[in-house]
Design a protein around this motif. Structure first.
Motif, PDB file in Angstrom:
ATOM      1  N   LEU A  57       0.790  -1.122  -0.109  1.00  0.00           N
ATOM      2  CA  LEU A  57       0.048   0.070  -0.056  1.00  0.00           C
ATOM      3  C   LEU A  57       0.771   1.197  -0.005  1.00  0.00           C
ATOM      4  N   HIS A  58       2.041   1.230   0.460  1.00  0.00           N
ATOM      5  CA  HIS A  58       2.864   2.211   0.650  1.00  0.00           C
ATOM      6  C   HIS A  58       3.702   2.703  -0.690  1.00  0.00           C
ATOM      7  N   LEU A  59       3.867   1.322  -1.655  1.00  0.00           N
ATOM      8  CA  LEU A  59       4.346   1.838  -2.868  1.00  0.00           C
ATOM      9  C   LEU A  59       3.175   2.369  -3.451  1.00  0.00           C
ATOM     10  N   LEU A  60       1.981   1.834  -3.599  1.00  0.00           N
ATOM     11  CA  LEU A  60       0.763   2.624  -4.061  1.00  0.00           C
ATOM     12  C   LEU A  60       0.576   3.897  -4.039  1.00  0.00           C
ATOM     13  N   LEU A  61       0.867   4.129  -2.715  1.00  0.00           N
ATOM     14  CA  LEU A  61       0.950   5.805  -2.371  1.00  0.00           C
ATOM     15  C   LEU A  61       1.827   6.459  -3.162  1.00  0.00           C
ATOM     16  N   GLU A  62       3.157   5.823  -2.988  1.00  0.00           N
ATOM     17  CA  GLU A  62       4.263   6.542  -3.679  1.00  0.00           C
ATOM     18  C   GLU A  62       3.778   6.888  -5.273  1.00  0.00           C
ATOM     19  N   PHE A  63       3.144   5.798  -5.916  1.00  0.00           N
ATOM     20  CA  PHE A  63       2.581   5.825  -7.308  1.00  0.00           C
ATOM     21  C   PHE A  63       1.710   7.174  -7.445  1.00  0.00           C
ATOM     22  N   SER A  64       1.054   7.304  -6.435  1.00  0.00           N
ATOM     23  CA  SER A  64       0.001   8.536  -6.547  1.00  0.00           C
ATOM     24  C   SER A  64       0.686   9.565  -6.780  1.00  0.00           C
ATOM     25  N   GLU A  65       1.811   9.742  -5.956  1.00  0.00           N
ATOM     26  CA  GLU A  65       2.490  11.223  -6.024  1.00  0.00           C
ATOM     27  C   GLU A  65       3.159  11.413  -7.193  1.00  0.00           C
ATOM     28  N   GLY A  66       3.458  10.213  -8.052  1.00  0.00           N
ATOM     29  CA  GLY A  66       4.093  10.347  -9.295  1.00  0.00           C
ATOM     30  C   GLY A  66       3.164  10.454 -10.565  1.00  0.00           C
ATOM     31  N   LEU A  67       1.898  10.667 -10.439  1.00  0.00           N
ATOM     32  CA  LEU A  67       0.774  10.919 -11.536  1.00  0.00           C
ATOM     33  C   LEU A  67       1.421  11.783 -12.454  1.00  0.00           C
TER      34      LEU A  67
ATOM     35  N   ALA B  94      -4.210  11.083 -17.315  1.00  0.00           N
ATOM     36  CA  ALA B  94      -4.955  10.816 -16.311  1.00  0.00           C
ATOM     37  C   ALA B  94      -5.415  11.992 -15.499  1.00  0.00           C
ATOM     38  N   THR B  95      -6.267  12.115 -14.639  1.00  0.00           N
ATOM     39  CA  THR B  95      -6.509  13.145 -13.741  1.00  0.00           C
ATOM     40  C   THR B  95      -7.311  12.346 -12.683  1.00  0.00           C
ATOM     41  N   ALA B  96      -6.795  12.398 -11.326  1.00  0.00           N
ATOM     42  CA  ALA B  96      -7.395  12.027 -10.073  1.00  0.00           C
ATOM     43  C   ALA B  96      -7.028  12.962  -9.022  1.00  0.00           C
ATOM     44  N   PRO B  97      -8.045  13.130  -7.990  1.00  0.00           N
ATOM     45  CA  PRO B  97      -7.789  13.849  -7.270  1.00  0.00           C
ATOM     46  C   PRO B  97      -6.690  13.672  -6.062  1.00  0.00           C
ATOM     47  N   PRO B  98      -5.948  14.522  -5.211  1.00  0.00           N
ATOM     48  CA  PRO B  98      -5.065  14.123  -4.468  1.00  0.00           C
ATOM     49  C   PRO B  98      -5.650  13.356  -3.293  1.00  0.00           C
ATOM     50  N   GLU B  99      -6.831  13.758  -2.704  1.00  0.00           N
ATOM     51  CA  GLU B  99      -7.489  13.098  -1.675  1.00  0.00           C
ATOM     52  C   GLU B  99      -8.031  11.754  -1.968  1.00  0.00           C
ATOM     53  N   ALA B 100      -7.764  11.183  -3.179  1.00  0.00           N
ATOM     54  CA  ALA B 100      -7.992   9.810  -3.483  1.00  0.00           C
ATOM     55  C   ALA B 100      -6.841   9.178  -3.761  1.00  0.00           C
ATOM     56  N   PRO B 101      -5.622   8.979  -3.114  1.00  0.00           N
ATOM     57  CA  PRO B 101      -4.631   8.273  -3.444  1.00  0.00           C
ATOM     58  C   PRO B 101      -4.533   7.097  -3.941  1.00  0.00           C
ATOM     59  N   THR B 102      -5.456   6.016  -3.534  1.00  0.00           N
ATOM     60  CA  THR B 102      -5.304   4.778  -3.941  1.00  0.00           C
ATOM     61  C   THR B 102      -5.814   4.658  -5.247  1.00  0.00           C
TER      62      THR B 102
ATOM     63  N   GLY C 226      -2.956   6.407  -7.396  1.00  0.00           N
ATOM     64  CA  GLY C 226      -2.016   5.403  -7.432  1.00  0.00           C
ATOM     65  C   GLY C 226      -2.183   4.597  -8.545  1.00  0.00           C
ATOM     66  N   PHE C 227      -3.336   3.898  -8.792  1.00  0.00           N
ATOM     67  CA  PHE C 227      -3.723   3.188  -9.868  1.00  0.00           C
ATOM     68  C   PHE C 227      -3.613   3.864 -11.278  1.00  0.00           C
ATOM     69  N   ALA C 228      -4.189   5.220 -11.325  1.00  0.00           N
ATOM     70  CA  ALA C 228      -3.945   5.866 -12.490  1.00  0.00           C
ATOM     71  C   ALA C 228      -2.688   5.803 -12.962  1.00  0.00           C
ATOM     72  N   SER C 229      -1.739   6.237 -12.025  1.00  0.00           N
ATOM     73  CA  SER C 229      -0.416   6.587 -12.418  1.00  0.00           C
ATOM     74  C   SER C 229       0.209   5.226 -12.824  1.00  0.00           C
ATOM     75  N   ILE C 230       0.036   4.015 -12.143  1.00  0.00           N
ATOM     76  CA  ILE C 230       0.684   2.792 -12.602  1.00  0.00           C
ATOM     77  C   ILE C 230       0.172   2.674 -14.041  1.00  0.00           C
ATOM     78  N   LEU C 231      -1.015   3.000 -14.192  1.00  0.00           N
ATOM     79  CA  LEU C 231      -1.346   2.653 -15.799  1.00  0.00           C
ATOM     80  C   LEU C 231      -0.896   3.531 -16.707  1.00  0.00           C
ATOM     81  N   VAL C 232      -0.863   4.973 -16.395  1.00  0.00           N
ATOM     82  CA  VAL C 232      -0.347   6.045 -17.152  1.00  0.00           C
ATOM     83  C   VAL C 232       0.978   5.731 -17.398  1.00  0.00           C
TER      84      VAL C 232
END
Length: 146
Positions: free
Chosen positions: A26-36, A76-84, A87-93
């Motif tokens: 889950l921490h790695l997923l949150l890191e991805f969220s910061e890298g969108l 993709a766009t996704a709000p910062p208040e929805a990090p999970t 993060g998924f959007a960032s993985i795909l992008v």
């Protein structure tokens, strides 16, 4: 396509998750969220070009571009208040951009279930990522003629 035949970036992302103990994924997923990656300027003020991912609880919008050579760029766009979800959007992008249209279409539909997060996040979140992938493939088919 077998799991070993995944495009390199997506295989590396999957492997990075699977190498971690479940609680750390889950921490790695949150890191991805910061890298969108930010959406390019050409799409910034063009909301009519985006598709809402209805499968996501959070407001996620995607746009896929396929150039004349058949290379895909996903945004993709996704709000910062929805990090999970972000993060998924960032993985795909990050995993899809730069692939050929056929490579995107060949990604297994169950890729979101293969990265080892099914016990760390709700089934609804996994369904959202699956929806993002499905909508991405639909846009690739429409824009590439495949």
């Amino acid at each position: 396509m077998s799991p070993s035949d995944l495009p390199r970036a997506l295989a590396e992302i999957r492997d990075d998750f699977l190498e971690l103990p479940e609680p750390e994924r889950l921490h790695l997923l949150l890191e991805f969220s910061e890298g969108l990656p930010a959406v390019p300027d050409e799409f910034q003020d063009r909301p009519e070009l985006y598709e809402r991912v209805e499968e996501c609880q959070s407001p996620v919008f995607i746009i896929v571009d396929v150039d004349d050579a058949g290379t895909v760029a996903m945004h993709a766009t996704a709000p910062p208040e929805a990090p999970t979800t972000r993060g998924f959007a960032s993985i795909l992008v990050q995993g899809i951009s730069g692939l050929s249209a056929q490579e995107v279409l060949d990604i297994p539909n169950d890729y979101p279930q293969s990265i080892g997060l099914t016990r760390a996040v709700s089934p609804l979140r996994i369904a959202g990522m699956t929806g993002m992938l499905g909508r991405t493939k639909r846009q690739v088919r429409a824009k590439s003629g495949l």
